[in-house]
Design a protein around this motif. Sequence first.
Motif, PDB file in Angstrom:
ATOM      1  N   GLY A   1       0.947  -1.106  -0.136  1.00 36.68           N
ATOM      2  CA  GLY A   1      -0.194  -0.016  -0.018  1.00 36.68           C
ATOM      3  C   GLY A   1       0.829   1.154  -0.045  1.00 36.68           C
ATOM      4  O   GLY A   1       2.249   1.067  -0.090  1.00 36.68           O
ATOM      5  N   MET A   2       0.279   2.407  -0.135  1.00 34.34           N
ATOM      6  CA  MET A   2       0.924   3.661  -0.267  1.00 34.34           C
ATOM      7  C   MET A   2       1.264   4.197   1.193  1.00 34.34           C
ATOM      8  O   MET A   2       0.702   4.055   2.438  1.00 34.34           O
ATOM      9  CB  MET A   2       0.018   4.700  -0.813  1.00 34.34           C
ATOM     10  N   SER A   3       2.482   4.821   1.421  1.00 33.95           N
ATOM     11  CA  SER A   3       2.893   5.516   2.755  1.00 33.95           C
ATOM     12  C   SER A   3       2.049   6.500   2.975  1.00 33.95           C
ATOM     13  O   SER A   3       1.066   7.074   2.163  1.00 33.95           O
ATOM     14  CB  SER A   3       4.466   5.919   2.500  1.00 33.95           C
ATOM     15  N   GLU A   4       2.091   7.023   4.147  1.00 29.48           N
ATOM     16  CA  GLU A   4       1.435   8.222   4.684  1.00 29.48           C
ATOM     17  C   GLU A   4       1.701   9.344   3.957  1.00 29.48           C
ATOM     18  O   GLU A   4       0.699  10.213   3.392  1.00 29.48           O
ATOM     19  CB  GLU A   4       1.619   8.520   6.298  1.00 29.48           C
ATOM     20  N   GLU A   6       2.979   9.534   0.682  1.00 26.86           N
ATOM     21  CA  GLU A   6       2.426   9.138  -0.617  1.00 26.86           C
ATOM     22  C   GLU A   6       0.854   9.433  -0.729  1.00 26.86           C
ATOM     23  O   GLU A   6       0.419  10.136  -1.600  1.00 26.86           O
ATOM     24  CB  GLU A   6       2.698   7.846  -1.128  1.00 26.86           C
ATOM     25  N   ILE A   7      -0.009   9.123   0.442  1.00 24.73           N
ATOM     26  CA  ILE A   7      -1.405   9.443   0.485  1.00 24.73           C
ATOM     27  C   ILE A   7      -1.235  11.024   0.407  1.00 24.73           C
ATOM     28  O   ILE A   7      -2.211  11.315  -0.347  1.00 24.73           O
ATOM     29  CB  ILE A   7      -2.084   8.762   1.588  1.00 24.73           C
ATOM     30  N   GLU A   9       0.475  13.225  -0.529  1.00 27.01           N
ATOM     31  CA  GLU A   9       0.618  14.034  -1.594  1.00 27.01           C
ATOM     32  C   GLU A   9      -0.070  13.751  -3.050  1.00 27.01           C
ATOM     33  O   GLU A   9      -0.544  14.711  -3.580  1.00 27.01           O
ATOM     34  CB  GLU A   9       2.140  13.563  -2.263  1.00 27.01           C
ATOM     35  N   ALA A  10      -0.793  12.448  -3.019  1.00 29.71           N
ATOM     36  CA  ALA A  10      -1.613  12.075  -3.785  1.00 29.71           C
ATOM     37  C   ALA A  10      -3.228  12.935  -3.827  1.00 29.71           C
ATOM     38  O   ALA A  10      -3.602  13.671  -4.784  1.00 29.71           O
ATOM     39  CB  ALA A  10      -2.207  10.544  -3.757  1.00 29.71           C
ATOM     40  N   HIS A  61      -8.561   8.569   5.561  1.00 29.93           N
ATOM     41  CA  HIS A  61      -7.260   7.661   5.489  1.00 29.93           C
ATOM     42  C   HIS A  61      -6.795   7.716   6.996  1.00 29.93           C
ATOM     43  O   HIS A  61      -5.417   7.108   6.913  1.00 29.93           O
ATOM     44  CB  HIS A  61      -6.239   8.123   4.394  1.00 29.93           C
ATOM     45  N   SER A  96       1.231  13.956  11.269  1.00 30.49           N
ATOM     46  CA  SER A  96       1.779  12.706  10.842  1.00 30.49           C
ATOM     47  C   SER A  96       1.970  11.786  11.712  1.00 30.49           C
ATOM     48  O   SER A  96       2.059  11.947  12.951  1.00 30.49           O
ATOM     49  CB  SER A  96       3.085  12.928  10.068  1.00 30.49           C
TER      50      SER A  96
END
Length: 362
Positions: A1-4, A6-7, A9-10, A61, A96
């Motif tokens: 899955g995506m890292s925190e 990356e989430i 940023e997306a 998320h 974070s």
Amino acid sequence: GMSEAEIVEALHTFIVRDINYSYVSFLNNNYVPKKPGATLSAKVGDCKDVATLMITLLRQHGIPAWYTLVSTHNFSNRTPRPTPYVFNHAIVAWYSKDSILHFADLTTDYFPTGILPGGDCGAWGLVIRNGEKQLVRLPDHALDPRLSSVELYNRAVLDTDGNITLRVESTRTGVPAGQWRENLLPVGTEERRKMLTTYFGGGTLHHLDLEKFEFDNLDSINRPLRASFTLRAFHQLDRVAHLYVMPIPLSFSTPTQKALFAAKRYNDLDLDEFFELAPVRETLDLQLPAGYVVAELPAAKEINSRFGDYALRFEKTPQGLRVQRRCALKMRFVQYTDFEDFRKFYLDILDADDSFLALKKQ
């Protein structure tokens, strides 16, 4: 899955690219934001609408997020009273996993994720969460060398007529990258040329022409902004007795600001109006014409104060000379009571940048 990361940023990239920010009056619903679904459907919203959408998506998320009210028009050193009339903007705060509080402004689509634009940097903010009672200064990302920087590598060639051809490789990260994207992306080639000529023309070189410029990653907000420039500076060499004198051909140097020559100031100073706030690291390799050498290596300069740090160093090379320049400011706002001390710091680095090189014929 995506890292925190990356989430975040997306989500940030999706909102700033797909939702149009608008501040026109018919969209501004006083203090009540639109529902996230309405903003998604309309693909348009004001600051509180896009902040609401980002907060909703972050919470979905599992990332804690809150509104942050911002006073973008109060850059004094006096703490304002936290009333609704003080604040004129809304951004997002989120925690974070490492318990660091981050901020995001969703109203600009030019700045990297997690980097605040200049209007927010150093502004007063109020995070809207249970138990929060104190105003906070938002971080000034422009001054943080971990987030923002300007790096320049210059190759300068001097001909026997005193003309200099300067090829510049530039890398900008963080706030300075966002600022250039914000100014350059909306305009055409000729307007870009005018802006860049003004930017480079404020330094040590006179009679300067911008012959060529190219950008890499100009439309990719989360990558360093790289660019290359070809500049020509004419008639830079003056003969003085048996020596030939020229300015140090830096592509970027401390600009001359007449407002900073005043004997006294009566209000606080916002350095963002006068300087590149981000740390600047510049290297120059100067190639001299055949038969010319540096008569005497200039003395190194180092200036350290509570306002910033500056260094200028020289080294002879087989082709001529290498110059390394470093300048890092430590604050954006200077109180008017400190203006005299700041002016001395400014004049010292201006004098250092305006140093001359003495050449001689072998």
